[in-house]
Enzyme design. Structure first.
Site, PDB file in Angstrom:
ATOM      1  N   SER A 190       0.831  -1.199   0.000  1.00  9.81           N
ATOM      2  CA  SER A 190       0.000   0.000   0.000  1.00  9.81           C
ATOM      3  C   SER A 190       0.874   1.260   0.000  1.00  9.81           C
ATOM      4  O   SER A 190       1.735   1.399  -0.852  1.00  9.81           O
ATOM      5  CB  SER A 190      -0.952  -0.052   1.194  1.00  9.81           C
ATOM      6  OG  SER A 190      -1.996   0.868   1.062  1.00  9.81           O
ATOM      7  N   ASP A 219      -5.629  -3.447  -2.790  1.00 13.73           N
ATOM      8  CA  ASP A 219      -4.590  -3.070  -1.834  1.00 13.73           C
ATOM      9  C   ASP A 219      -3.844  -4.276  -1.256  1.00 13.73           C
ATOM     10  O   ASP A 219      -4.450  -5.206  -0.721  1.00 13.73           O
ATOM     11  CB  ASP A 219      -5.253  -2.285  -0.699  1.00 13.73           C
ATOM     12  CG  ASP A 219      -4.272  -1.442   0.077  1.00 13.73           C
ATOM     13  OD1 ASP A 219      -3.299  -2.003   0.594  1.00 13.73           O
ATOM     14  OD2 ASP A 219      -4.492  -0.218   0.178  1.00 13.73           O
TER      15      ASP A 219
END
Length: 303
Positions: A38, A197
């Site tokens: 991320s 993500d």
């Protein structure tokens, strides 16, 4: 001895990774490999590409956050959605979901921004990189590598690997995929995989580094974050805080490994639009690393 550095997700708190890298460099501690999930994937990718911590600080403090927001729904699309919402609530309109996007932000502007950052001149040789994402349908962890090829037998379960290649636009797409927070960014499709993500499965990508041959792995956990009562006021505030709470449980399991060393900067009241506090995040990373530096050196000297 090979040293790995694993950088976690944490939205804008990811700027703290810059402060961590600054202190490690000042102490002569330079990772041989780096992995990121991320927000951590952004700093990891740029550092692996060869950008110095000083350059990364300039990039972070000049981050054009609001300029990179490209809404996936037009103004008239939002008006249409709101106009039929009362009909849906009264049961007169049944198929409301077809008017809803897969994410509020398309991410095209952000990806182009990452491509531009890859064009900055490097100051050191590239190092092997791991960037994590998750296949929305198969639920497998999808890891993009740059400068390292996985063994023929790999022990991490439900993990597949793809080479980033040399094209900077593809590299930017891989990092963008790792940052595709569910519900906020639209998923990114790469190699016929719909990716979200990386923190969903691997917020702390330390195991990747151990498996790649690192003897010591330093991880940076950005979930040591508190919020004052009354600072959660919007849908996004609630969503982001809930996301942090969820990830903290997953991260606690990943940190339950006595082979690694964890740095946990304490960062307070950072929302998803707190662009004016990015420098505070960097300083929080510096402070936590300076405080931990004697223990880091002791950890690296252990057999």
């Amino acid at each position: 001895m090979k040293i790995g550095l694993a950088l976690s997700g944490g939205t804008l708190r990811g700027a703290a990774h810059v402060g961590v890298l600054e202190v490690l460099h000042e102490a002569g501690i330079k990772p041989d490999m780096i992995a990121g999930s991320s927000a951590g994937s952004v700093i990891a990718a740029l550092y692996a590409h060869g950008l110095s911590p000083q350059t990364l600080r300039r990039v972070a403090t000049s981050f054009p956050g609001r300029q990179l927001v490209d809404w996936s729904t037009s103004f008239w699309g939002a008006v249409r959605f709101l106009s039929v919402l009362p009909l849906y609530l009264f049961g007169w309109y049944r198929d409301l979901t077809r008017l809803m996007p897969t994410g509020f932000i398309r991410g095209v502007h952000f990806e182009r921004y990452l491509t531009r950052l890859y064009g900055l001149p490097p100051s050191h040789k590239p190092i092997p990189l791991f960037v994590t994402s998750v296949d929305l349908y198969s639920t497998e962890a999808v890891v993009f590598t740059d400068g390292w090829h996985p063994r023929s037998t790999y022990e991490l379960p439900r993990t597949v690997f793809h080479d980033m290649g040399d094209d900077i636009e593809r590299k930017a797409a891989c990092v963008r995929a790792s940052c595709s927070m569910p519900g906020v960014f639209t998923p990114r499709t790469i190699n016929d995989r719909t990716l979200i993500d990386g923190a969903v499965r691997t917020n702390i990508p330390a195991d990747l580094l151990f498996e790649a041959g690192c003897d010591k792995v330093i991880v940076v956990d950005l979930l040591n974050a508190e919020m004052k009562h009354g600072t959660v006021n919007t849908f996004f505030d609630v969503f982001m805080r809930s996301w942090d709470i969820l990830l903290s449980e997953v991260t606690a399991l990943q940190l339950h490994n006595d082979k690694l060393f964890a740095i946990s900067p304490v960062i307070h009241d950072i929302g998803w639009t707190s662009f004016d506090k990015i420098e505070d995040c960097i300083e929080a990373g510096r402070h936590a690393t300076l405080e931990a530096l004697p223990r880091i050196k002791e950890y690296l000297q252990q057999q």
